[in-house]
Design an enzyme around this catalytic site. Structure first.
Site, PDB file in Angstrom:
ATOM      1  N   GLY A  46      11.575 -15.535  19.133  1.00 40.36           N
ATOM      2  CA  GLY A  46      10.718 -14.851  18.530  1.00 40.36           C
ATOM      3  C   GLY A  46      10.807 -13.274  18.737  1.00 40.36           C
ATOM      4  O   GLY A  46      11.424 -12.871  19.495  1.00 40.36           O
ATOM      5  N   GLN A  51       9.085  -4.425  18.341  1.00 39.91           N
ATOM      6  CA  GLN A  51      10.097  -4.505  19.157  1.00 39.91           C
ATOM      7  C   GLN A  51      11.275  -3.855  18.531  1.00 39.91           C
ATOM      8  O   GLN A  51      12.315  -3.504  19.374  1.00 39.91           O
ATOM      9  CB  GLN A  51      10.580  -5.901  19.573  1.00 39.91           C
ATOM     10  N   CYS A 106      11.584 -11.940  27.681  1.00 39.41           N
ATOM     11  CA  CYS A 106      11.277 -11.189  26.372  1.00 39.41           C
ATOM     12  C   CYS A 106      12.496 -10.133  26.234  1.00 39.41           C
ATOM     13  O   CYS A 106      12.964  -9.358  27.026  1.00 39.41           O
ATOM     14  CB  CYS A 106       9.880 -10.065  26.834  1.00 39.41           C
ATOM     15  N   LEU A 107      12.954 -10.034  24.897  1.00 43.65           N
ATOM     16  CA  LEU A 107      14.010  -9.024  24.489  1.00 43.65           C
ATOM     17  C   LEU A 107      13.791  -7.851  24.720  1.00 43.65           C
ATOM     18  O   LEU A 107      14.918  -7.215  24.992  1.00 43.65           O
ATOM     19  CB  LEU A 107      14.362  -9.530  23.012  1.00 43.65           C
ATOM     20  N   HIS A 148       2.731 -14.872  22.792  1.00 43.00           N
ATOM     21  CA  HIS A 148       3.715 -13.757  23.160  1.00 43.00           C
ATOM     22  C   HIS A 148       3.800 -12.777  22.237  1.00 43.00           C
ATOM     23  O   HIS A 148       3.880 -11.525  22.658  1.00 43.00           O
ATOM     24  CB  HIS A 148       4.957 -14.333  23.807  1.00 43.00           C
ATOM     25  N   GLU A 149       4.002 -13.196  21.076  1.00 43.38           N
ATOM     26  CA  GLU A 149       4.463 -12.219  19.878  1.00 43.38           C
ATOM     27  C   GLU A 149       3.101 -11.413  19.369  1.00 43.38           C
ATOM     28  O   GLU A 149       3.174 -10.336  19.053  1.00 43.38           O
ATOM     29  CB  GLU A 149       5.075 -12.897  18.696  1.00 43.38           C
ATOM     30  N   HIS A 152       2.287  -8.572  21.320  1.00 42.79           N
ATOM     31  CA  HIS A 152       3.208  -7.464  21.311  1.00 42.79           C
ATOM     32  C   HIS A 152       2.386  -6.497  20.100  1.00 42.79           C
ATOM     33  O   HIS A 152       2.543  -5.316  20.319  1.00 42.79           O
ATOM     34  CB  HIS A 152       4.631  -7.788  20.820  1.00 42.79           C
TER      35      HIS A 152
HETATM   36 ZN    ZN Z   1       8.354 -10.154  23.762  1.00 41.18          ZN
END
Ligand code: ZN
Length: 175
Positions: A46, A51, A106-107, A148-149, A152
């Site tokens: 995701g 991000q 998380c990236l 989660h997304e 963000h």
């Molecule tokens: Zn993330």
């Protein structure tokens, strides 16, 4: 399509609220193309627009199960169910009272993972890449990714709500 740079925790852009998309323009479609490419390149499931430094309410998710390579050749091959969404201006309509506790990464927080408690099931309404409204109900990986997304887009990282966060074990890095 182009790879974009994934920004990391500490960058103030990750802490801002992302803006609604008023119209799905070529600019937004280009952003979504780049987000897919960037997410797959990074091995994520995701990605949210902030991000990659774009403060727009856009997320992409692909939680399709990878095909089982050890499957017996004689067994009937069933292709995995594709679980992949572009969500523009996503809104959480319902979240279950029942929760699940699961590991998350998380990236934008590389090398770390944490234990997070989230609703077990969610219903989300959003617009797709054609500007059509749709609803998605998810549990398991999909629910976790949606929540989660969407966090963000509000400037929230999982590390804010995690019960614990730790560095990934070096063994994992070898895989
Ligand atoms: Zn993330």
């Amino acid at each position: 399509m182009a790879l974009r740079k994934i920004i990391h925790d500490g960058d103030p852009l990750l802490r801002k609220r992302s803006r609604e998309v008023k119209e799905v323009t070529d600019h937004i479609r280009g952003l979504v193309d780049d987000m897919w490419e960037t997410m797959y390149d990074a091995g994520g499931v995701g990605l949210a627009a902030p991000q990659v430094g774009a403060l727009r309410r856009v997320i992409v998710i692909d939680v399709t199960e990878p095909e089982d390579e050890e499957e017996d050749d004689d067994a009937e091959q069933t292709p995995p169910e594709i679980i992949k969404y572009v969500l523009i201006n996503p809104e959480i309509m319902e979240a279950s009272e029942e929760t699940v506790t699961a590991k998350e990464g998380c990236l934008s927080v590389p090398g770390m993972s944490g234990i997070v408690v989230r609703p077990a099931r969610v219903k989300v309404r959003a617009f797709d890449i054609d500007g059509e409204s749709f609803e998605v109900e998810g549990e398991g990986m999909l629910a976790k990714a949606l929540l989660h997304e969407i966090d963000h887009l509000e400037g929230v990282l999982y590390t804010d709500i995690a019960e614990s966060v730790e560095e990934n074990k070096p063994e994992g890095a070898d895989e």
